[in-house]
Every structure is written in structure tokens, then in C-alpha cells.
Design a protein around this motif. Sequence first.
Motif, PDB file in Angstrom:
ATOM      1  N   PRO A  92       0.873  -1.170  -0.169  1.00 58.79           N
ATOM      2  CA  PRO A  92      -0.091  -0.089   0.086  1.00 58.79           C
ATOM      3  C   PRO A  92       0.893   1.215   0.127  1.00 58.79           C
ATOM      4  CG  PRO A  92      -0.773  -1.572   1.546  1.00 58.79           C
ATOM      5  CD  PRO A  92       0.495  -2.015   1.234  1.00 58.79           C
ATOM      6  N   GLU A  93       0.265   2.591  -0.587  1.00 59.64           N
ATOM      7  CA  GLU A  93       1.142   3.830  -0.538  1.00 59.64           C
ATOM      8  C   GLU A  93       1.495   4.151   0.697  1.00 59.64           C
ATOM      9  OE1 GLU A  93      -1.277   6.479  -2.437  1.00 59.64           O
ATOM     10  OE2 GLU A  93      -1.472   5.563  -4.521  1.00 59.64           O
ATOM     11  N   ASN A  94       0.925   3.505   1.921  1.00 60.47           N
ATOM     12  CA  ASN A  94       1.474   4.384   3.226  1.00 60.47           C
ATOM     13  C   ASN A  94       2.615   3.472   3.886  1.00 60.47           C
ATOM     14  OD1 ASN A  94      -0.418   2.022   3.491  1.00 60.47           O
ATOM     15  ND2 ASN A  94      -0.459   2.494   5.883  1.00 60.47           N
ATOM     16  N   ILE A  95       2.937   2.518   2.999  1.00 61.61           N
ATOM     17  CA  ILE A  95       4.225   1.621   3.595  1.00 61.61           C
ATOM     18  C   ILE A  95       5.487   2.032   2.799  1.00 61.61           C
ATOM     19  CG2 ILE A  95       5.175  -0.611   3.704  1.00 61.61           C
ATOM     20  CD1 ILE A  95       2.692  -0.315   5.182  1.00 61.61           C
ATOM     21  N   PRO A  96       6.519   2.665   3.439  1.00 60.48           N
ATOM     22  CA  PRO A  96       7.715   2.965   2.927  1.00 60.48           C
ATOM     23  C   PRO A  96       8.255   1.744   1.935  1.00 60.48           C
ATOM     24  CG  PRO A  96       7.544   3.696   5.247  1.00 60.48           C
ATOM     25  CD  PRO A  96       6.465   2.566   4.918  1.00 60.48           C
ATOM     26  N   ASP A  97       9.032   2.353   0.886  1.00 63.95           N
ATOM     27  CA  ASP A  97       9.787   1.320   0.232  1.00 63.95           C
ATOM     28  C   ASP A  97      11.009   0.775   0.933  1.00 63.95           C
ATOM     29  OD1 ASP A  97       8.230   1.536  -1.985  1.00 63.95           O
ATOM     30  OD2 ASP A  97       9.366   3.033  -3.133  1.00 63.95           O
ATOM     31  N   VAL A 133       4.932  -0.176  10.517  1.00 62.16           N
ATOM     32  CA  VAL A 133       3.468  -0.025  10.167  1.00 62.16           C
ATOM     33  C   VAL A 133       2.873  -1.102   9.534  1.00 62.16           C
ATOM     34  CG1 VAL A 133       3.338   2.637  10.159  1.00 62.16           C
ATOM     35  CG2 VAL A 133       3.904   1.318   8.011  1.00 62.16           C
TER      36      VAL A 133
END
Length: 536
Positions: A441-446, A505
Motif C-alpha cells: 500500500p502507498e502508506n508503506i515506505p519502500d 506500520v
Amino acid sequence: MASYHEFGQRLHLNIIYRGCRKYFVVHIAIALGVVYLLYTIGGALVPRMPFLRIDPDISTLVYFNVNRDASKITWARSTNSRQALQKAVASNVHMIEGDVILQGQGTPHQRLVPVMGLPHEAGSDFPLEDWLDGTKYRNKGIKLDFSSIDVVEIALQRLREFSLQYPVRSPVWIHADVLSGPHGGKVMVDPSRFFRTLKREFPKCTLSLGWTTGTHTDLSQSGYSWDMVMDMYELVKKWRIDDQPIVFEARLSLIRNSVTQLKWLCDNVKNSALNIIHVERDAVLSEDLMYIAYRFPQEGVFFDLNHKPFEKMLAKYRHFSQEKVSHLVSQRDEVMFRHKDWMKMGFYIQKDSLLPSTDSFILTTPIVYIVSKAHYSPSRHVSIQGRVKFLNRNKAGEEPFSTGLNIYTRPTSYANFEHIVGIKCFIGADGDVEVKGSDMPENIPDFRKTARMTPSAVNCFRFRVTDTGDQVIFQVSTVHDCHTLESVIPEHEEPLVLTVDIPPVLAREASPFIVRMEDNKRQAVIDELTVKHKME
């Protein structure tokens, strides 16, 4: 009153009719049951019951009533003379084997006359027709062994003509070595001509297929390779011959390093079994004989040994073989793939995408993958480990970080094979190693970490993935011996280790492990796949 009387008579007749009908139905059912019982368990009685139609492809185990134990089938081998045949038919053996060649085969005097003999016995004058005539009405099964394609057509024509005159009501095996095997020479029976002729002339039989083999001063590294058994699998599928009984023949001296491969082949070809032959003067360990008996079910492997000590040992320990196997077999049991612990997912209708066996499986495409049935919470005490060997059967090139195997941990979405959400640990066929987030998901840092190692000549790797919750620890080592029984012993080289911090997260609920190919330029043979629980 008359009408009442007539009604009573009709009722009485109706009762009698129903009683008679029930009587006949019951007795007919009993008779049919007896016939079926005799057919299924009374193989020796079958030839005496001409009203039953028995074809030459009848199950050998059913016909001879050996309680589905193929090791009880006995053999007379190379009955290529009149004396040998007479001795065999007078004995208590179940199957009589003979070798068929052309008269004068390989000499200027070669004729289109099928006779019994081996290729170096070109002077034989024992016609196939006489051999067949000597076996009729003898309650024996027969096996014809062809070592040259030139004799196949004329011999099968003779067999068909004989069976029309004297209907064959016992098992018939037709054997040929159709592929090159360990230390094997040139294939003398072209499989295309062989299968085409067989389908036309004598399709109802047990088809016995083998590989050409040879010997060597040191057989410790020898065996039937994954490419050899996959060649056989593809040949069977190409010619659509798996609708009849099939037996794959293998040489006892080459079995030690081939049990997993041959078991995979039999598990993936329906109606198939294995036939183990012992060649005189071959050096064999008795524990290797027990290894086969241990790994194969009793109905799944025949033994044509022609070796009294081995035959006695097999009879004594066939059902207690675990006591007599090598300690390496027991060690392999501890890390063996348990197929019941995993399930298949992905594009189900894709044929041959997942080829499973009892202790290994082959993945051939990225659109099908396997998922552990159990779910695991992130913990440093739980890890997935296994071994993968990459096959390059199409001689294709690889793409960096694309051609290889993925092991997913903590997947939160995996119903769509194109978008598996989780942490991906990748092993490339060329030695690339990578840990990264997959479709996060977008809220998870790469997060991503890579490394590279030099693959071994056998293109085999051992791996372990541990998800502690805060980190993923990915260990990979190259394996220099991936096919011998001794390869179960871990090598002493230090593995490459990638330790990757996981964003806090990221969800930590219990989830399965997933194993999937990244692309279709390789096939992956995976074994030793287990989930390990480490105690404090």
C-alpha cells in the motif's frame, strides 16, 4: 362375490409374480457378484472362464492375485531358447520375458523374420511365433523386449495375428528403451515409430519404457536426472499413452541417487509403476534396494532381480524396509516436503503448471503457486526453508531479478497471482538475491536490499527465510551437489545473509508462506521445503 373372488386371485398372482421376480433378481445379483469376485481376486481362474473378456492390458497384480503387492511377481528373464522357455513355462514364475531381434540382425544375412535373441546373438533361429506358441494356455504373462526399431513392426504384426487365432487372456508387456539414460548409448528404438506402430498393431498391453544405460567404475554420482525423467514425462504426454498401464524400467545400480526423480515420474503419470531390474555383475548396496521398497507403495514397484540374496532380502523386509535403509534416507525424511501441508492456487486450468510428488514438486509457470495451509505470526522462532534446483530445458536466457523463485512472507492479499501483497524474497537462477516489498500500500515506505552470488554448476540453492516482525533475514547458499543421496547433508560454506528492516506500520497478523516462480524461462524443482519451529 365373483368380483371379490377375481380380485383375490389377481392379488394372489401378483404376490407370486413379485416373489418370483425378487427371487430371480437376488440370484442374478449373487451370480454377478461371484463372477466379479472371481475376476478381481482369482487371477488364476480367469483363463478357465472363457465367458469373461480378458484383454492383454489386464492389471498384472489383479490377474495373478498377489494382494496388490508387485514385489511378489516373479520373472523368468531372457528365455530366448527352446530349453529356457520350456523351463520357464514349467516353473511357478508369473512373467516370462524374451528378447526379439531380426534373424541375422546387423549382418549381411539379416531377414525380416523375428526371432528370439539379443543383438549379439544374430545366429538365433528360434522364431517368435514358436515362442508365442510355447506360452499359450500356460497362465503366464509375457514380456517382449525390443532393442531395435527394425523388428518392432513385423514382430507386433505376428503378435496380433497370434492373438487373433489364440486370444491372449493374460498380461502382455511390450518393452523398449526409448530415451538415453545414465551412461547410456545411442537409442536404437525411435520412440515416434515405436508408439505409432504399437497404437496400430497391438495397443492393448502394458507399456514398459526405459532408458539406455551403461556402467561405470564409480556409480556414486550416477543416476536418472531430472531432465531424464521430465523427458519421459513429456514423451508420455505427447503420445497420449497414459490411458493404458505403463511401467518405467530402471536399473538397480543407478537407483541410489534417483528415487526422488523416479517417484516424481510415477506420481505424475497415471496408471504407472516402476520396474527395477538387476544386471549381473553390477555393484549394488542392499540398502539401495530397501530405499526403493521404502519410498514406493507395494503396488507401485516391480522387482526383476534374478539375484537370490536380494530376492530373499526383499521377501523378508519388503514391509519393514525402513529398518534397512541408509541413515541418509532417515535424515532426508526430517526435511522432506510434505505435500499435504500445502495447497495450489492461481490459474487452475493451466496444464502441467504444478507437478507435485510426495517429497518434491516442479513449478513451471508463474501463474500457479503453492500456499502453506497453516498461518504463522512473525517470529524469530519460525522460518521457512528449502532447496531449489533450476532447470533450463528451453535453453533460455535469464533476466536480472526476474528469472527465479519468490518466497513470500506476511502476504495480506494473494488471491490474484499477478498482485501478491507481502514481503518478497527472491533467488535468481543467475545468483541474484533480493528482499523487497511486493505491491505494498502507498502508506508503506519502500524497502529493498539486493546481493549477488555465484551459482554452482548444478544451479541449485538452499534457502531460509525468517520474519522476526522487525526484520526479514534471508539466507541463501549455493549447493554443489543437488542430486545424490548425500546431498541432504548441509554444506559447510557460510550462506549469504540479507537482513532487511521492515517498516513498523506493516501488519503483523498471522499469514501463510507462498512459493512462486517469477517467470516461465525456467522450471524449478523444489524439495526439502519445510516450516521449522525453533525452541528457546
